[in-house]
Design an enzyme around this catalytic site. Structure first.
Site, PDB file in Angstrom:
ATOM      1  N   ASN A   1      18.465 -13.731  38.493  1.00 49.40           N
ATOM      2  CA  ASN A   1      19.476 -13.152  39.395  1.00 49.40           C
ATOM      3  C   ASN A   1      19.270 -11.644  39.587  1.00 49.40           C
ATOM      4  O   ASN A   1      20.141 -10.955  40.098  1.00 49.40           O
ATOM      5  CB  ASN A   1      20.894 -13.427  38.875  1.00 49.40           C
ATOM      6  CG  ASN A   1      21.176 -12.745  37.541  1.00 49.40           C
ATOM      7  OD1 ASN A   1      20.318 -12.055  36.986  1.00 49.40           O
ATOM      8  ND2 ASN A   1      22.381 -12.918  37.022  1.00 49.40           N
TER       9      ASN A   1
ATOM     10  N   ASP B   1      19.345  -4.239  24.946  1.00 46.47           N
ATOM     11  CA  ASP B   1      20.642  -4.912  24.892  1.00 46.47           C
ATOM     12  C   ASP B   1      20.796  -5.784  23.652  1.00 46.47           C
ATOM     13  O   ASP B   1      19.835  -6.004  22.905  1.00 46.47           O
ATOM     14  CB  ASP B   1      20.839  -5.754  26.164  1.00 46.47           C
ATOM     15  CG  ASP B   1      19.617  -6.607  26.516  1.00 46.47           C
ATOM     16  OD1 ASP B   1      18.764  -6.825  25.636  1.00 46.47           O
ATOM     17  OD2 ASP B   1      19.512  -7.039  27.666  1.00 46.47           O
TER      18      ASP B   1
ATOM     19  N   GLU C   1      24.191  -7.232  35.091  1.00 48.32           N
ATOM     20  CA  GLU C   1      24.321  -8.367  35.989  1.00 48.32           C
ATOM     21  C   GLU C   1      24.589  -7.890  37.420  1.00 48.32           C
ATOM     22  O   GLU C   1      24.899  -6.705  37.635  1.00 48.32           O
ATOM     23  CB  GLU C   1      25.476  -9.243  35.489  1.00 48.32           C
ATOM     24  CG  GLU C   1      25.229  -9.862  34.112  1.00 48.32           C
ATOM     25  CD  GLU C   1      24.293 -11.074  34.162  1.00 48.32           C
ATOM     26  OE1 GLU C   1      23.303 -11.050  34.914  1.00 48.32           O
ATOM     27  OE2 GLU C   1      24.550 -12.033  33.418  1.00 48.32           O
TER      28      GLU C   1
ATOM     29  N   HIS D   1      18.884  -9.350  37.213  1.00 45.82           N
ATOM     30  CA  HIS D   1      19.398  -8.418  36.207  1.00 45.82           C
ATOM     31  C   HIS D   1      18.256  -7.722  35.462  1.00 45.82           C
ATOM     32  O   HIS D   1      17.169  -8.276  35.310  1.00 45.82           O
ATOM     33  CB  HIS D   1      20.405  -9.070  35.249  1.00 45.82           C
ATOM     34  CG  HIS D   1      19.858 -10.025  34.236  1.00 45.82           C
ATOM     35  ND1 HIS D   1      20.480 -11.212  33.913  1.00 45.82           N
ATOM     36  CD2 HIS D   1      18.771  -9.966  33.428  1.00 45.82           C
ATOM     37  CE1 HIS D   1      19.804 -11.832  32.967  1.00 45.82           C
ATOM     38  NE2 HIS D   1      18.756 -11.092  32.655  1.00 45.82           N
TER      39      HIS D   1
HETATM   40  C1  GLP Z   1      17.418 -11.693  29.215  1.00 45.80           C
HETATM   41  C2  GLP Z   1      17.373 -10.202  28.780  1.00 45.80           C
HETATM   42  C3  GLP Z   1      16.594  -9.423  29.762  1.00 45.80           C
HETATM   43  C4  GLP Z   1      15.373 -10.234  30.147  1.00 45.80           C
HETATM   44  C5  GLP Z   1      15.798 -11.361  31.022  1.00 45.80           C
HETATM   45  C6  GLP Z   1      14.717 -12.367  31.352  1.00 45.80           C
HETATM   46  O1  GLP Z   1      18.645 -12.262  29.196  1.00 45.80           O
HETATM   47  N1  GLP Z   1      18.620  -9.575  28.560  1.00 45.80           N
HETATM   48  O2  GLP Z   1      16.233  -8.173  29.206  1.00 45.80           O
HETATM   49  O3  GLP Z   1      14.475  -9.459  30.873  1.00 45.80           O
HETATM   50  O4  GLP Z   1      16.972 -11.943  30.533  1.00 45.80           O
HETATM   51  O5  GLP Z   1      14.518 -13.273  30.330  1.00 45.80           O
HETATM   52  P1  GLP Z   1      13.314 -14.300  30.291  1.00 45.80           P
HETATM   53  O6  GLP Z   1      12.099 -13.504  30.064  1.00 45.80           O
HETATM   54  O7  GLP Z   1      13.631 -15.210  29.133  1.00 45.80           O
HETATM   55  O8  GLP Z   1      13.302 -15.002  31.591  1.00 45.80           O
END
Ligand code: GLP
Length: 258
Positions: free
Chosen positions: A134, A65, A141, A136
Site C-alpha cells: 500500500n 519501527d 500508512e 507504506h
Molecule cells: C513491514 C515494515 C516495513 C517493510 C514493509 C514490507 O511491515 N514495517 O518497513 O518495508 O512492511 O514488508 P515485506 O518486505 O515483508 O513485504
C-alpha cells in the site's frame, strides 16, 4: 530518484548489499537506518555471509519501527528479527543498535525519545527502506503526514493481513506500531529502497511516477535529493517510464547521469 531495474531479485539484493557494505567500509562509524520485513531477509543473509570481513563494531543503527504491545524479547518483535537476521552474526555493538521499545510504559514518550535519539546521533547516513504493497515506508500508512516524526500509528487491515504470515494467528497481529515519521526518513542523507516481487509493482509505480501524496507515503521520497530505488523486474512491471529509466541506468550499471 535513481531507479535501477535488475533482471532478478538476487541481483537487486546483491546491489543493496554492495551499497551497504561500501558505506560501512568507507565510513566505519556511519549511522544506518535499518528495515525489517521479508524483502530484507535475503539481504541480511548476504551481509551475514561477510562475517569478519565486515567490521560493524563502530556502526550505529536505528530501525524504522516496532510493533506496539510486544517487548524486545518477543519472538515476533523487530528486536528479535534483527538479532536473528543480522545483529547476532556480525560484530555490532548492542549499545549502538536502536529499535523503539514496543512495550514501553509510555509509548508517546518512547516515540519522542526515539526521534530525539536519531537526531542526537547526528542523523542517518544511509536509510534502508522496504515498501508495503500500500506504499507504506516504515509503518507510515496511507495518509500519514509528509511532515511526520516518530510516533504511534494505527496499522491498516491490509498491512495486518500482509504481516499475519509472521504470526501464529491473525488475531494476535499488532494493531499499532511506533514508526519513524516520513520527515524523519527524509532527513537521512541518503536512502536506498529495495522492492522485489509483483505485489510491490503498483506501490513502486506510485513511488516513482505518481504524484507526491500522503496516500502513497513512498511518493514522498521524490522530495529527497539522494534516493536509489533497487527493483527487480516484477516490482518494476507497472512503470510507464521503464524503458527510459533503463536507458538512464542500463541493467543496473551505475552511470553517472541523472
Ligand atoms: C513491514 C515494515 C516495513 C517493510 C514493509 C514490507 O511491515 N514495517 O518497513 O518495508 O512492511 O514488508 P515485506 O518486505 O515483508 O513485504
Amino acid at each position: 530518484m535513481k531507479v535501477l531495474i535488475f533482471p532478478t531479485k538476487a541481483e537487486a539484493i546483491e546491489k543493496a548489499g554492495d551499497l551497504i557494505t561500501e558505506k560501512i567500509r568507507s565510513n566505519p562509524t556511519c549511522t544506518l537506518g535499518l528495515a525489517t520485513g521479508g524483502t530484507m531477509e535475503p539481504l541480511y543473509a548476504r551481509l551475514r555471509a561477510k562475517g569478519e570481513s565486515l567490521d560493524c563494531s563502530r556502526v550505529t543503527t536505528f530501525n524504522l519501527d516496532e510493533y506496539v504491545g510486544i517487548g524486545p524479547s518477543h519472538p515476533q518483535s523487530y528486536h528479535a528479527y534483527m538479532r536473528l537476521q543480522l545483529f547476532d552474526h556480525l560484530n555490532f555493538d548492542p549499545s549502538n543498535t536502536h529499535i523503539p521499545i514496543g512495550d514501553a510504559p509510555d509509548l508517546e514518550q518512547e516515540a519522542d525519545r526515539y526521534e530525539r535519539a536519531v537526531q542526537d546521533s547526528g542523523g542517518i547516513d544511509l536509510q534502508l527502506l522496504g515498501i508495503g504493497a500500500n506504499g507504506h515506508i516504515g509503518f507510515n500508512e496511507p495518509c500519514s503526514s509528509l511532515g511526520s516524526r516518530t510516533r504511534l500509528k494505527t496499522l491498516t487491515s491490509a498491512t495486518r493481513d500482509a504481516n499475519a504470515r509472521f504470526f501464529k494467528d491473525h488475531e494476535v497481529v499488532p494493531r499499532y506500531a511506533i514508526t519513524m515519521g516520513i520527515k524523519t526518513i527524509l532527513d537521512a542523507k541518503e536512502v536506498v529502497v529495495l522492492a522485489t516481487g509483483s505485489k510491490k509493482a503498483k506501490a513502486c509505480r506510485e513511488m516513482i511516477e505518481g504524484a507526491v501524496s500522503s496516500y502513497w507515503p513512498a511518493s514522498a521520497l521524490q522530495l529527497h535529493p539522494k534516493v536509489t530505488a533497487l527493483l527487480d523486474e516484477e516490482a518494476a512491471a507497472d512503470l510507464e517510464l521503464r524503458e527510459y529509466l533503463e536507458t538512464v541506468h542500463p541493467a543496473g550499471r551505475d552511470v553517472k547521469v541523472v
